[in-house]
Design a protein around this motif. Structure first.
Motif, PDB file in Angstrom:
ATOM      1  N   GLY A   1       0.825  -1.209   0.000  1.00  0.00           N
ATOM      2  CA  GLY A   1       0.000   0.000   0.000  1.00  0.00           C
ATOM      3  C   GLY A   1       0.854   1.251   0.000  1.00  0.00           C
ATOM      4  N   PRO A   2       0.191   2.397  -0.112  1.00  0.00           N
ATOM      5  CA  PRO A   2       0.934   3.663  -0.157  1.00  0.00           C
ATOM      6  C   PRO A   2       1.340   4.144   1.229  1.00  0.00           C
ATOM      7  N   ALA A   3       2.399   3.558   1.780  1.00  0.00           N
ATOM      8  CA  ALA A   3       2.825   3.886   3.140  1.00  0.00           C
ATOM      9  C   ALA A   3       3.787   5.083   3.171  1.00  0.00           C
ATOM     10  N   ALA A   4       4.607   5.219   2.137  1.00  0.00           N
ATOM     11  CA  ALA A   4       5.605   6.296   2.121  1.00  0.00           C
ATOM     12  C   ALA A   4       5.362   7.176   0.902  1.00  0.00           C
ATOM     13  N   SER A   5       5.914   8.389   0.942  1.00  0.00           N
ATOM     14  CA  SER A   5       5.744   9.246  -0.231  1.00  0.00           C
ATOM     15  C   SER A   5       7.029   9.993  -0.546  1.00  0.00           C
ATOM     16  N   GLU A   6       7.110  10.462  -1.776  1.00  0.00           N
ATOM     17  CA  GLU A   6       8.348  11.070  -2.250  1.00  0.00           C
ATOM     18  C   GLU A   6       8.018  12.002  -3.411  1.00  0.00           C
ATOM     19  N   ASP A   7       8.606  13.195  -3.359  1.00  0.00           N
ATOM     20  CA  ASP A   7       8.453  14.117  -4.476  1.00  0.00           C
ATOM     21  C   ASP A   7       9.633  13.855  -5.413  1.00  0.00           C
ATOM     22  N   ALA A   8       9.345  13.456  -6.636  1.00  0.00           N
ATOM     23  CA  ALA A   8      10.461  13.128  -7.531  1.00  0.00           C
ATOM     24  C   ALA A   8      10.117  13.454  -8.973  1.00  0.00           C
TER      25      ALA A   8
ATOM     26  N   GLY B   1       3.949   4.972  -2.147  1.00  0.00           N
ATOM     27  CA  GLY B   1       4.101   3.527  -2.288  1.00  0.00           C
ATOM     28  C   GLY B   1       4.906   2.969  -1.138  1.00  0.00           C
ATOM     29  N   VAL B   2       5.657   1.901  -1.423  1.00  0.00           N
ATOM     30  CA  VAL B   2       6.463   1.298  -0.367  1.00  0.00           C
ATOM     31  C   VAL B   2       7.930   1.641  -0.573  1.00  0.00           C
ATOM     32  N   ARG B   3       8.598   1.910   0.541  1.00  0.00           N
ATOM     33  CA  ARG B   3      10.026   2.181   0.528  1.00  0.00           C
ATOM     34  C   ARG B   3      10.737   0.844   0.305  1.00  0.00           C
TER      35      ARG B   3
ATOM     36  N   ALA C   1      14.867   4.278  -2.578  1.00  0.00           N
ATOM     37  CA  ALA C   1      13.905   4.385  -3.682  1.00  0.00           C
ATOM     38  C   ALA C   1      12.527   3.907  -3.242  1.00  0.00           C
ATOM     39  N   LEU C   2      11.543   4.236  -4.096  1.00  0.00           N
ATOM     40  CA  LEU C   2      10.157   3.919  -3.764  1.00  0.00           C
ATOM     41  C   LEU C   2       9.601   3.004  -4.840  1.00  0.00           C
ATOM     42  N   LEU C   3       8.737   2.076  -4.434  1.00  0.00           N
ATOM     43  CA  LEU C   3       7.942   1.343  -5.426  1.00  0.00           C
ATOM     44  C   LEU C   3       6.551   1.940  -5.319  1.00  0.00           C
ATOM     45  N   ALA C   4       6.163   2.683  -6.344  1.00  0.00           N
ATOM     46  CA  ALA C   4       4.961   3.501  -6.237  1.00  0.00           C
ATOM     47  C   ALA C   4       3.707   2.760  -6.697  1.00  0.00           C
ATOM     48  N   THR C   5       2.643   3.002  -5.932  1.00  0.00           N
ATOM     49  CA  THR C   5       1.309   2.522  -6.310  1.00  0.00           C
ATOM     50  C   THR C   5       0.451   3.710  -6.745  1.00  0.00           C
TER      51      THR C   5
ATOM     52  N   ARG D   1      -4.467   6.365  -8.253  1.00  0.00           N
ATOM     53  CA  ARG D   1      -3.897   5.043  -8.454  1.00  0.00           C
ATOM     54  C   ARG D   1      -3.145   5.084  -9.783  1.00  0.00           C
ATOM     55  N   LEU D   2      -1.937   4.498  -9.831  1.00  0.00           N
ATOM     56  CA  LEU D   2      -1.184   4.484 -11.089  1.00  0.00           C
ATOM     57  C   LEU D   2      -2.034   3.860 -12.187  1.00  0.00           C
ATOM     58  N   SER D   3      -2.019   4.442 -13.369  1.00  0.00           N
ATOM     59  CA  SER D   3      -2.729   3.838 -14.494  1.00  0.00           C
ATOM     60  C   SER D   3      -1.863   2.711 -15.079  1.00  0.00           C
ATOM     61  N   HIS D   4      -2.487   1.888 -15.910  1.00  0.00           N
ATOM     62  CA  HIS D   4      -1.736   0.789 -16.537  1.00  0.00           C
ATOM     63  C   HIS D   4      -0.497   1.312 -17.277  1.00  0.00           C
ATOM     64  N   GLY D   5      -0.680   2.340 -18.070  1.00  0.00           N
ATOM     65  CA  GLY D   5       0.429   2.875 -18.871  1.00  0.00           C
ATOM     66  C   GLY D   5       1.609   3.316 -18.028  1.00  0.00           C
ATOM     67  N   HIS D   6       1.320   3.782 -16.816  1.00  0.00           N
ATOM     68  CA  HIS D   6       2.405   4.262 -15.955  1.00  0.00           C
ATOM     69  C   HIS D   6       2.953   3.178 -15.030  1.00  0.00           C
ATOM     70  N   GLY D   7       2.475   1.925 -15.206  1.00  0.00           N
ATOM     71  CA  GLY D   7       3.122   0.826 -14.493  1.00  0.00           C
ATOM     72  C   GLY D   7       2.291   0.104 -13.449  1.00  0.00           C
ATOM     73  N   PHE D   8       0.970   0.316 -13.424  1.00  0.00           N
ATOM     74  CA  PHE D   8       0.121  -0.372 -12.458  1.00  0.00           C
ATOM     75  C   PHE D   8       0.426  -1.867 -12.465  1.00  0.00           C
ATOM     76  N   PRO D   9       0.555  -2.520 -11.347  1.00  0.00           N
ATOM     77  CA  PRO D   9       0.270  -1.996 -10.008  1.00  0.00           C
ATOM     78  C   PRO D   9       1.457  -1.340  -9.292  1.00  0.00           C
ATOM     79  N   LEU D  10       2.680  -1.497  -9.838  1.00  0.00           N
ATOM     80  CA  LEU D  10       3.831  -1.019  -9.075  1.00  0.00           C
ATOM     81  C   LEU D  10       4.941  -0.590 -10.026  1.00  0.00           C
ATOM     82  N   ARG D  11       5.481   0.622  -9.783  1.00  0.00           N
ATOM     83  CA  ARG D  11       6.602   1.072 -10.617  1.00  0.00           C
ATOM     84  C   ARG D  11       7.687   1.695  -9.751  1.00  0.00           C
ATOM     85  N   LEU D  12       8.915   1.555 -10.235  1.00  0.00           N
ATOM     86  CA  LEU D  12      10.041   2.101  -9.495  1.00  0.00           C
ATOM     87  C   LEU D  12      10.098   3.614  -9.641  1.00  0.00           C
TER      88      LEU D  12
END
Ligand SMILES: Nc1nc2c(c(=O)[nH]1)N[C@H]1C(S)=C(S)[C@@H](COP(=O)(O)O)O[C@H]1N2
Ligand SMILES: [Mo]
Length: 351
Positions: free
Chosen positions: A232-239, A255-257, A294-298, A304-315
């Motif tokens: 789940g989205p436990a951590a956040s990061e501006d990047a 996402g998760v750290r 780094a973060l694995l973003a949801t 919620r990340l769209s499919h094109g942007h890497g759903f369910p998880l992107r680095l």
């Protein structure tokens, strides 16, 4: 006044052309890794070498203008013409990009065209040199005339590069807001509304979260596996994501750290690299200390990340160029050594 005294000798022009093209190729390829401002000099050098080529190329073309006539079109001459046209087009597209140009070529744009034309110059030039190469003599490059002329050419290059930004600002072109990498802003802070890009050919079907899982494997004492609802989205990061095709976009990612996942899996002492593997086979590694941060973003900007942007998880790998931000991650593999094969994988995954 005899203007020839201000220009390099013909042979020195030829060598200058070769050195410029070699510099442009090396720095052009190296821009793939210019993620932090400390590496901005790579882009500066690329630009200055480009201006030097703008100065030298007309000298060369002027000198050989009589050689190309319709009744003497031998293969080497046709090749020389192709090379001249390609080099000119590569320079023109590069300069046009700097001053805010755009071009709609379906999935590609002006920046892709510039890269394509630019990458074509070295092979054409090598082929051309098979017919035209002369080994240098001391006279070729030395001599006061050549040294003075090249000092002038380089100064002109540096000055031109220095004034392009104020000119862009003054004219208010789309080139004004470039980052030091040359990329232009697109869709920052607006959730999934930014370009969807593949490095080469990745285009998977949407991932079904019921069949997907995230595995943590390799040099860990407790290999683990997570279902979609367990990350789940436990951590956040501006990047800021800066794609090598010329755009960037800044977002708040959640996402998760990666460090938390590694702690849970208990990475062992020999662990030095962390590889992020996509469902497509696309993969990339980061040194473990960097990977931990780094973060694995949801989510992106609360969406919620769209499919094109890497759903369910992107680095999300801050300070790294976009191609390293692996999408549709399904495994993180901890290892002692970096896998060389990932260099091939990023080019052939999805083919
Ligand atoms: N699996 C996978 N991940 C990938 C790519 C890819 O082709 N396959 N392209 C990379 C490139 S080149 C960029 S710029 C970013 C683009 O992310 P976006 O499509 O969310 O904008 O994803 C990166 N991650
Ligand atoms: Mo990219």
């Amino acid at each position: 006044m005899d203007y020839r005294r201000l220009t390099p000798s013909p042979r020195a022009v030829d060598w200058g052309l070769l050195v410029s093209v070699a510099t442009l190729l090396a720095t052009g390829v190296a821009t793939m890794f210019t993620g932090t401002p400390a590496t901005a000099w790579v882009v500066d050098l690329h630009a200055v070498a480009g201006v030097v080529l703008v100065v030298l190329l007309p000298m060369k073309l002027w000198r050989v203008r009589h050689r190309v006539t319709p009744d003497r079109l031998t293969a080497p001459r046709v090749l020389s013409v192709l090379l001249a046209v390609d080099a000119t087009a590569a320079l023109a597209t590069g300069a046009w990009w700097i001053f805010g140009g755009t071009l709609d070529l379906g999935p590609w744009g002006l920046f892709h065209l510039h890269v394509g034309l630019g990458l074509l110059v070295p092979p054409l030039l090598l082929w051309h040199l098979r017919y035209r190469f002369h080994t240098p003599t001391r006279r070729t490059v030395g001599g006061r005339r050549n040294v003075v002329a090249y000092a002038g050419v380089l100064t002109a290059g540096a000055l031109t590069w220095r004034v392009q930004q104020p000119i862009n600002d003054l004219l208010g072109t789309a080139g004004a807001d470039r980052r030091f990498t040359g990329s232009r802003e697109d869709g920052s802070g607006d959730g999934n509304q930014f370009p969807v890009t593949s490095w080469v050919a990745d285009d998977p079907d949407p991932v079904d979260p019921r069949e997907w899982s995230l595995a943590v494997t390799g040099r860990v004492r407790t290999p683990s596996e997570y279902a979609a609802d367990e990350v789940g989205p436990a951590a956040s990061e501006d990047a800021l994501l800066d794609c090598t095709s010329g755009w960037y976009s800044e977002h708040e990612w959640r996402g998760v750290r990666v460090g938390d996942l590694l702690d849970a899996a208990d990475a062992d002492e020999a662990a030095a690299w962390v590889q992020f593997r996509s469902v497509t086979g696309y993969r990339w590694s980061l040194p473990i200390e960097e990977a931990r941060e780094a973060l694995l973003a949801t989510h992106v900007d609360d969406e919620r990340l769209s499919h094109g942007h890497g759903f369910p998880l992107r680095l999300v790998a801050p300070d790294r160029r976009g191609f390293q931000w692996v999408k549709w991650v399904t495994e993180i593999r901890v290892s002692k050594r970096r896998e060389v094969g990932e260099w091939l994988a990023i080019f052939v995954s999805g083919l």
